[in-house]
Design an enzyme around this catalytic site. Structure first.
Site, mmCIF file in Angstrom:
data_model
loop_
_atom_site.group_PDB
_atom_site.id
_atom_site.type_symbol
_atom_site.label_atom_id
_atom_site.label_comp_id
_atom_site.label_asym_id
_atom_site.label_seq_id
_atom_site.Cartn_x
_atom_site.Cartn_y
_atom_site.Cartn_z
ATOM 1 N N PRO A 1 0.810 -1.212 0.000
ATOM 2 C CA PRO A 1 0.000 0.000 0.000
ATOM 3 C C PRO A 1 0.850 1.272 0.000
ATOM 4 O O PRO A 1 1.885 1.341 0.656
ATOM 5 C CB PRO A 1 -0.752 -0.103 1.339
ATOM 6 N N GLY A 2 0.396 2.243 -0.757
ATOM 7 C CA GLY A 2 1.023 3.566 -0.685
ATOM 8 C C GLY A 2 -0.021 4.524 -0.130
ATOM 9 O O GLY A 2 0.058 5.001 1.002
ATOM 10 N N ARG A 3 -1.059 4.750 -0.959
ATOM 11 C CA ARG A 3 -2.119 5.697 -0.616
ATOM 12 C C ARG A 3 -2.778 5.387 0.723
ATOM 13 O O ARG A 3 -3.047 6.285 1.508
ATOM 14 C CB ARG A 3 -3.182 5.631 -1.726
ATOM 15 N N ARG B 1 -2.865 15.971 -9.011
ATOM 16 C CA ARG B 1 -3.925 14.969 -9.196
ATOM 17 C C ARG B 1 -5.222 15.527 -9.810
ATOM 18 O O ARG B 1 -5.775 14.918 -10.713
ATOM 19 C CB ARG B 1 -4.222 14.246 -7.876
ATOM 20 N N CYS C 1 0.082 29.074 -15.209
ATOM 21 C CA CYS C 1 -0.408 29.722 -16.414
ATOM 22 C C CYS C 1 -0.970 28.686 -17.393
ATOM 23 O O CYS C 1 -0.426 28.492 -18.477
ATOM 24 C CB CYS C 1 0.751 30.514 -17.018
ATOM 25 N N GLU C 2 -1.983 27.986 -16.982
ATOM 26 C CA GLU C 2 -2.681 27.014 -17.833
ATOM 27 C C GLU C 2 -4.127 26.926 -17.363
ATOM 28 O O GLU C 2 -4.391 26.926 -16.153
ATOM 29 C CB GLU C 2 -2.050 25.616 -17.724
#
Ligand code: LLP
Length: 428
Positions: free
Chosen positions: A283-285, A320, A351-352
């Site tokens: 597991p990470g999250r 994300r 700036c997007e």
């Protein structure tokens, strides 16, 4: 779902016993704030649930989620092992105090140099293709190396297409049909196959595809045992356990999930008479996801054709939402439980146009200068940040029982230029 939000006597968001507003004053914004106790609780919850049902159980923390050395040290203290996917992650894990036997290196599209590094580090190597196996066999010192293979169990799941790593479209692993052939080849090349692995995706809240992958991998392991007599020391089902990001999502019922997985695992061990291998998860999250908050300050309220609240973080800080359209819950740090009174777009400073943390988000009235907390920012948040738009990366702070420590300093402009060279002929 109230995301376990805690407030103090002032009504402000409290993270690990520290006032979020005071943290923002002290360290500046944008700021990642990690709650040490939450990391430890998440680890223990997973560990206890599984190890109480099958005693040879190990957690390989997927450190790609968050490689901060303090986080790694906390998990080393808890007794975790590490899932590393690059030489850099091996290097970081060793530096954080993990011994090589506690590190499983699962690369993909790995170069010979990377294989040499893994070999010389003494970590366990989990292979992803026949090509890698053959190239590894030609490297000095690979004789007798302990290896395992990542198998694609032809089922995948995940919160977004980009995060599904099993199934016919996936670049990862070997095909289940070729597994016996590949393990036989590994033996013939002089390797010591110790384990078998799969990881079908990330952000899974429905246990069914995960269970299907477990069943398939166990059948593959069973066939390998019958055909080649390899009794694996470990069987690793990867990570992927999701966390609720949206208020209406539910926590994975870990008691039920662990029971179902362990029962399936034991049934298959019995069916194929495969002994008692170590059951591993990566597991990470699940470990770090809900343990961190991104604090960011509103600097501009703007009524254009839509209403915007502009903040001092962007997709360079937390990618994300832009990359996967992911929802992150956002609260006002001075009143995290307040009712929503408006819908507004919360936009970053990059700036997007895609630099949005939320579109039409129901939220209480916002003012310029207000501090927001973006929740569940512990996994794939700082680790996916960048310096895009020449914005230095933020600081990270660890809070424990009302005490805060800086665990990564805010970058400076000089850091933006690090490692750059101007050819002398272009010097002024
Ligand atoms: N093991 C392997 C081999 C993996 O590739 C991964 C994640 C994990 C374990 C841990 O998965 P977890 O338990 O954290 O779901 N950037 C995406 C997630 C990508 C995950 C990649 N591999 C996101 O922000 O959602």
């Amino acid at each position: 779902m109230n995301f376990n939000l805690k407030t103090n006597e002032k009504g402000n968001l409290s993270i690990g016993g520290k006032d979020a507003l005071e943290l923002a004053e002290e360290y500046g914004t944008p700021l990642y704030v990690l709650d040490e106790n939450r990391i430890r609780e998440n680890y223990k919850k997973l560990y206890t649930n599984f190890s109480s049902k099958y005693n040879d159980f190990k957690i390989y923390y997927a450190c790609k989620a968050n490689t901060n050395l303090a986080v790694m040290r906390i998990l080393e203290e808890e007794g975790s092992c590490i899932d590393a996917v690059s030489p850099g992650e091996i290097y970081t894990s060793l530096l954080a105090g993990f011994s090589p036997e506690r590190i499983l290196y699962t690369g993909n599209n790995v170069t010979d140099d990377e294989l040499k590094f893994a070999l010389s580090s003494g970590v366990r190597i989990n292979l992803d293709s026949i090509s890698t196996l053959e190239r590894l066999s030609k490297l000095p010192g690979s004789e007798g190396q302990e290896i395992s293979f990542r198998v694609n169990p032809r089922v995948g799941a995940g919160h977004h297409d980009h995060c599904i790593t099993g199934g016919d479209l996936s670049k990862f692993g070997i095909m289940e049909e070729e597994a016996v052939y590949v393990y036989e080849k590994a033996i013939n090349l002089g390797f010591k196959p110790l384990g078998i692995h799969s990881h079908i995706g990330s952000g899974i809240l429905d246990p069914e595809p995960f269970k299907l992958a477990v069943r398939t991998l166990m059948d593959v392991a069973g066939h390998i045992y019958r055909e080649l007599g390899i009794q694996f020391e470990f069987i690793d089902f990867g990570g992927g356990m999701g966390i609720p990001y949206e208020p209406q999502e539910n926590l994975l019922n870990m008691e039920k999930f662990s029971k179902e997985i362990v029962e399936l695992f034991k049934d298959k061990l019995y069916q194929y008479n495969m002994g008692n291998p170590t059951l591993c998860l990566e597991p990470g999250r699940y470990i770090v996801g809900d343990a961190s908050y991104l604090l960011t300050r509103v600097n501009t309220i703007k009524q254009s054709y839509r209403k915007f609240a502009g903040v001092d973080a962007g997709f360079n800080t937390l990618l994300r939402p832009t990359m996967y359209g992911s929802y992150h819950h956002i609260v006002s740090a001075s009143n995290p439980l307040a009712e929503a009174t408006q819908e507004i777009d919360i936009a970053g400073n990059i700036c997007e146009s895609g630099d949005l943390f939320a579109r039409d988000r129901p939220i209480p009235g916002l003012e310029e200068g207000e501090l927001l907390a973006i929740l569940n920012a512990g996994a794939y948040a700082f680790s996916m940040s960048s310096q895009y738009n020449s914005r230095p990366r933020p600081a990270e702070v660890l809070v424990t029982d009302g005490y805060s420590e800086i665990i990564r300093e805010r970058e400076t402009f000089a850091d933006l230029l690090y490692k750059q060279n101007i050819p002398p002929r272009l010097l002024k």
